[in-house]
Design a protein around this motif. Structure first.
Motif, PDB file in Angstrom:
ATOM      1  N   VAL A  20       0.834  -1.205   0.000  1.00  0.00           N
ATOM      2  CA  VAL A  20       0.000   0.000   0.000  1.00  0.00           C
ATOM      3  C   VAL A  20       0.866   1.252   0.000  1.00  0.00           C
ATOM      4  O   VAL A  20       0.634   2.182  -0.780  1.00  0.00           O
ATOM      5  N   ILE A  24       0.687   3.973  -3.098  1.00  0.00           N
ATOM      6  CA  ILE A  24       0.195   5.341  -2.872  1.00  0.00           C
ATOM      7  C   ILE A  24       1.339   6.342  -2.979  1.00  0.00           C
ATOM      8  O   ILE A  24       1.172   7.405  -3.572  1.00  0.00           O
ATOM      9  N   SER A  25       2.496   6.008  -2.435  1.00  0.00           N
ATOM     10  CA  SER A  25       3.644   6.915  -2.531  1.00  0.00           C
ATOM     11  C   SER A  25       4.025   7.151  -3.977  1.00  0.00           C
ATOM     12  O   SER A  25       4.329   8.288  -4.374  1.00  0.00           O
ATOM     13  N   TYR A  27       2.071   7.011  -6.577  1.00  0.00           N
ATOM     14  CA  TYR A  27       1.054   7.885  -7.159  1.00  0.00           C
ATOM     15  C   TYR A  27       1.276   9.344  -6.724  1.00  0.00           C
ATOM     16  O   TYR A  27       1.263  10.255  -7.554  1.00  0.00           O
ATOM     17  N   LEU A  54      -5.201  11.012   0.604  1.00  0.00           N
ATOM     18  CA  LEU A  54      -4.218   9.984   0.240  1.00  0.00           C
ATOM     19  C   LEU A  54      -2.944  10.133   1.069  1.00  0.00           C
ATOM     20  O   LEU A  54      -2.370   9.132   1.514  1.00  0.00           O
ATOM     21  N   VAL A  58      -1.431   7.307   3.589  1.00  0.00           N
ATOM     22  CA  VAL A  58      -0.083   6.747   3.460  1.00  0.00           C
ATOM     23  C   VAL A  58       0.718   6.951   4.747  1.00  0.00           C
ATOM     24  O   VAL A  58       1.503   6.085   5.135  1.00  0.00           O
ATOM     25  N   LEU A 132      -5.904   3.474  -8.961  1.00  0.00           N
ATOM     26  CA  LEU A 132      -5.119   3.265  -7.751  1.00  0.00           C
ATOM     27  C   LEU A 132      -5.974   2.660  -6.643  1.00  0.00           C
ATOM     28  O   LEU A 132      -5.618   1.630  -6.059  1.00  0.00           O
ATOM     29  N   LEU A 133      -7.106   3.281  -6.352  1.00  0.00           N
ATOM     30  CA  LEU A 133      -7.952   2.779  -5.265  1.00  0.00           C
ATOM     31  C   LEU A 133      -8.550   1.417  -5.597  1.00  0.00           C
ATOM     32  O   LEU A 133      -8.644   0.552  -4.729  1.00  0.00           O
TER      33      LEU A 133
END
Length: 162
Positions: A20, A24-25, A27, A54, A58, A132-133
């Motif tokens: 995760v 996320i990082s 993105y 987001l 993170v 992404l999600l």
């Protein structure tokens, strides 16, 4: 629960959180507000709030990841510390994914029964963010099912100790 089960769950959660955090990082590091607006014209304030949520998610996942690493490094393995860590991860990371602070997306619980993605956005979003999600959702659902035991178990232990 035995030490081996809790140890294995902690390892599993650590791997999940690492995935995760990486996704996320990546993105957040590669995407700007301007790029989001170019990809999908929309409400700038909504996009800013999405990026904020987001970043918040993170950070929680990074903290949970670090807590898992610490618990797993300790010798001997402390089951109670691991259980408390998993309980906190359930409340911060899992809950934050399904109910973000600014309520910019939500979980449509009816979709979960149909096998479809259950995350719905309040406004239209760039396809990259939606992807992404969606790519993380099934893992979050699996972790929620895996860790919801700690929700009731930890509370029961706290009530009994008082």
């Amino acid at each position: 629960m035995g030490n081996t089960i809790v140890l294995n769950q902690t390892k599993q959660v650590k791997e999940f959180l690492q995935k995760v955090v990486n996704a996320i990082s990546h993105y957040l590091n590669e995407t700007t507000l301007s790029q989001m607006l170019e990809e999908q014209a929309g409400d700038r304030a909504y996009y800013e709030a999405l990026l904020s949520d987001l970043r918040r998610l993170v950070v929680y996942c990074e903290e949970g990841l670090e807590a898992c690493r610490i618990v797993l490094q300790e010798e001997p393995f402390r089951k109670a510390a691991a259980e408390m860590t998993l309980y906190k991860i359930y409340h911060s990371c899992i809950a934050e994914f399904f109910t973000p602070k600014h309520d910019l997306w939500y979980e449509d619980s009816r979709s979960a029964y149909t096998g479809r993605n259950s995350i719905k956005f309040r406004q239209s979003v760039p396809a990259s963010l939606e992807q992404l999600l969606r790519s993380l959702e099934s893992d979050f659902q699996a972790m929620r099912e895996e860790l919801e035991f700690y929700e009731t178990d930890y509370r029961t232990k706290m009530i009994q100790s008082q």
